[in-house]
Design an enzyme around this catalytic site. Sequence first.
Site, PDB file in Angstrom:
ATOM      1  N   ASP A   1       0.854  -1.180   0.000  1.00  0.00           N
ATOM      2  CA  ASP A   1       0.000   0.000   0.000  1.00  0.00           C
ATOM      3  C   ASP A   1       0.895   1.237   0.000  1.00  0.00           C
ATOM      4  O   ASP A   1       2.114   1.130   0.138  1.00  0.00           O
ATOM      5  CB  ASP A   1      -0.967  -0.008   1.181  1.00  0.00           C
ATOM      6  CG  ASP A   1      -0.269   0.089   2.526  1.00  0.00           C
ATOM      7  OD1 ASP A   1       0.935   0.422   2.556  1.00  0.00           O
ATOM      8  OD2 ASP A   1      -0.913  -0.174   3.547  1.00  0.00           O
TER       9      ASP A   1
ATOM     10  N   ASP B   1      -7.539  -7.932   1.510  1.00  0.00           N
ATOM     11  CA  ASP B   1      -6.542  -8.060   2.577  1.00  0.00           C
ATOM     12  C   ASP B   1      -7.138  -7.538   3.857  1.00  0.00           C
ATOM     13  O   ASP B   1      -8.068  -6.720   3.842  1.00  0.00           O
ATOM     14  CB  ASP B   1      -5.274  -7.260   2.249  1.00  0.00           C
ATOM     15  CG  ASP B   1      -5.457  -5.778   2.542  1.00  0.00           C
ATOM     16  OD1 ASP B   1      -4.941  -5.294   3.568  1.00  0.00           O
ATOM     17  OD2 ASP B   1      -6.151  -5.093   1.759  1.00  0.00           O
TER      18      ASP B   1
END
Length: 376
Positions: A92, A271
């Site tokens: 990320d 996730d």
Amino acid sequence: MKFDLLHTDAKSHARAGLITTDHGQIETPIFMPVGTLGSVKGVHTHEIKEDIQAQIILGNTYHLYLRPGLKILEQAGGLHKFNGWDRPILTDSGGFQVFSLSDNRKLTEEGCTFRSHIDGSKHIFTPENVVDTQRIIGADIIMALDECTPGTADYQYAKKSWERTQRWLDRGLKHFDETEPKYGYSQTFFPIVQGCTYKDLRQRSAEYIANQGREGNAIGGLAVGEPAEVMYEMIEVVNEILPTDKPRYLMGVGTPINILEGIERGVDMFDCVMPTRNGRNGMLFTKRGIMNMKNLKWANDFSPIEEDGASYVDTAYTKAYLRHLFVADELLALQIASIHNLAFYLWLAKEARKHILADDFAIWKAGMVKQLSVRL
């Protein structure tokens, strides 16, 4: 990166696909274990591969940037070589972690200035330098810098936030396209849909991102305080617009039921820290429902964790033994629970894929949701 959409369920929007990266293939729908600091907490790399059978893991840009730092990661040849993981990695942008530091960060058009939670030192993330940082980490899939707007934000704040995220996306895309991977394999860049819980903002964001023509797209800013039904509605709004021939990644979501609901609405990648975080606190997810392993009721239950014999860890570990480890504060309890939960999440995604290909996902999912809601 390449994505092949193999099949869509006959009675829902659930999809089975195949993502191909230079570090291997990923069968979707897929759950991706979170390795915040380059490790999935309490779990060996070989266990992630062999016991859990993960096809891809996550790294967190904010945490890896601060520790061990970019110099060490670059000297190692990237995160794959640093932690011994030879399959795909997604990172990320660090945006969610930075924006959660509400007392220690400041948003500007340039980016986000923040202070380290470790030593208080001052840093800045910009749309450009988070691309550079993720290049150095060596992720196969890297994410755009965005602001994760709180689910309770009012319309004006959400609109302002989304507009800035869009401007940041333009800069991030430009910088990504002007730079090259560092370690001899390809990397891809996912934009992120934002817009809080407002349908028109989500639609405009999805349309803008769809027009960028990237290899995949992400949906951010959900499961951050809004009701679950609102989250599902926003997924539907966005997935009506995002291209069907590109993978869709729902960031940071969630419970097993959330994942099944997302799959039904056309999401491919998920996730969440829940499997390991909840596991470390004694909560186990199973086919039959949720178990609190610290409860006295398991003290003399010598059956496997999964009573149908399909345990995701060594079947020698019984409920009674695992409860004993938790009550005694043994570290092995955290490891067993984490491995079990992660493997269960991967099993759930794999089973969903099987039923999508068989065109009976909707029926199977309805039964699973009922079971997963039970507190054992």
